[in-house]
Design an enzyme around this catalytic site. Structure first.
Site, mmCIF file in Angstrom:
data_model
loop_
_atom_site.group_PDB
_atom_site.id
_atom_site.type_symbol
_atom_site.label_atom_id
_atom_site.label_comp_id
_atom_site.label_asym_id
_atom_site.label_seq_id
_atom_site.Cartn_x
_atom_site.Cartn_y
_atom_site.Cartn_z
ATOM 1 N N ASP A 7 0.862 -1.185 0.000
ATOM 2 C CA ASP A 7 0.000 0.000 0.000
ATOM 3 C C ASP A 7 0.892 1.227 0.000
ATOM 4 O OD1 ASP A 7 -2.730 1.225 0.274
ATOM 5 O OD2 ASP A 7 -1.813 2.039 2.089
ATOM 6 N N HIS A 57 -3.734 10.644 6.224
ATOM 7 C CA HIS A 57 -2.665 9.770 6.719
ATOM 8 C C HIS A 57 -1.835 10.362 7.856
ATOM 9 C CE1 HIS A 57 -0.269 12.328 4.133
ATOM 10 N NE2 HIS A 57 -0.747 11.789 3.015
ATOM 11 N N HIS A 150 -5.015 6.305 7.936
ATOM 12 C CA HIS A 150 -4.395 5.448 6.944
ATOM 13 C C HIS A 150 -2.893 5.390 7.209
ATOM 14 C CE1 HIS A 150 -7.695 5.618 3.652
ATOM 15 N NE2 HIS A 150 -8.215 5.822 4.848
ATOM 16 N N ASP A 155 -2.105 -0.711 6.557
ATOM 17 C CA ASP A 155 -3.093 -1.083 5.545
ATOM 18 C C ASP A 155 -2.650 -2.315 4.758
ATOM 19 O OD1 ASP A 155 -4.521 1.032 6.454
ATOM 20 O OD2 ASP A 155 -4.442 2.217 4.618
#
Length: 232
Positions: A7, A57, A150, A155
């Site tokens: 990711d 994030h 995130h 992830d």
């Protein structure tokens, strides 16, 4: 079969508009089983982080200011990826950024024939359903309570569990491992495999009640008041 589940986190949505990759997280699997090997790195994007992206994030300009440039870590990343299949959720997005970064520093892009998209797999299995990583983790009972924001490695770890579920669960790994031994002449001389042991365990065991067991059973049956079978 070696696969890398990965990711990325970025400054935005489109590398063609100047957006850059700022984080990548990779998990290694062999025959659908995590090996414990991973790769994780942050990169200085050499541009300001938009507030909207930072809200997703949590990676700020200050945090990324002392991180290496992608060009200074590209060889290390490529060595980890090797020639494995690359698995991502909405993989087109991650491939666009990864290949854009590679091309910026003079490397060849990674072939999209190596791409496996879990979003496409999920669409075919659950048409019309919500297919975000969060929604699919909820569907398959994958704990994501620690996912406040995130993060590429976090992830990737969640996606690893999801990919296993989307492609048949843990048992597929056992099957692939067994397949690798079929042409191994030495394997037939080794102790029985886990699958053979399972078959042996499931073989019915013969049993015949002795006179004492039959007597106890008769007493038990006679002690039941108004048994249902007498009403037939």
């Amino acid at each position: 079969m070696r696969e890398i589940i990965f990711d990325t986190e970025t400054t935005g949505f489109d590398p063609q508009n100047g957006d850059r990759m700022v984080e990548i997280g990779c998990i290694e699997m062999i025959d659908r089983i995590e090996t414990g090997e991973s790769f994780h790195c942050y990169y200085n994007p050499e541009r300001a982080m938009p507030k909207a992206a930072e809200n997703v994030h949590g990676l700020s300009d200050v945090f990324l200011s002392d991180k290496k440039l992608f060009a200074h870590g590209a060889e290390e990343l490529l060595a980890f990826l090797g020639d494995a299949k690359l698995v991502a959720h909405n993989a087109q997005f991650d491939f666009n950024f990864l290949n854009a970064e590679l091309q910026l520093c003079g490397y060849q892009p990674i072939s999209r024939f190596r791409m496996i998209d879990t979003l496409a797999i999920a669409k075919s299995k659950h048409p019309g359903a919500k297919l975000s990583l969060d929604a699919l983790c909820s569907r398959y009972g994958i704990d994501r309570s620690h996912r406040v924001k995130h993060g590429a490695l976090l992830d990737a770890e969640l996606l690893t569990q999801l990919y296993i579920e989307l492609t048949g669960g843990r048992q597929i790994g056992l099957g692939l491992a067994d397949d690798s031994k079929r042409n191994d002449p030495i394997a037939s001389l080794r102790p029985t495999s886990q699958r053979a042991e399972r078959r042996a365990f499931m073989t019915p065991r013969e049993h015949h009640a002795d006179s004492a067991e039959l007597a106890r059973h008769k007493i038990f049956i006679e002690g039941i008041k108004d048994p249902l079978w007498t009403e037939v």
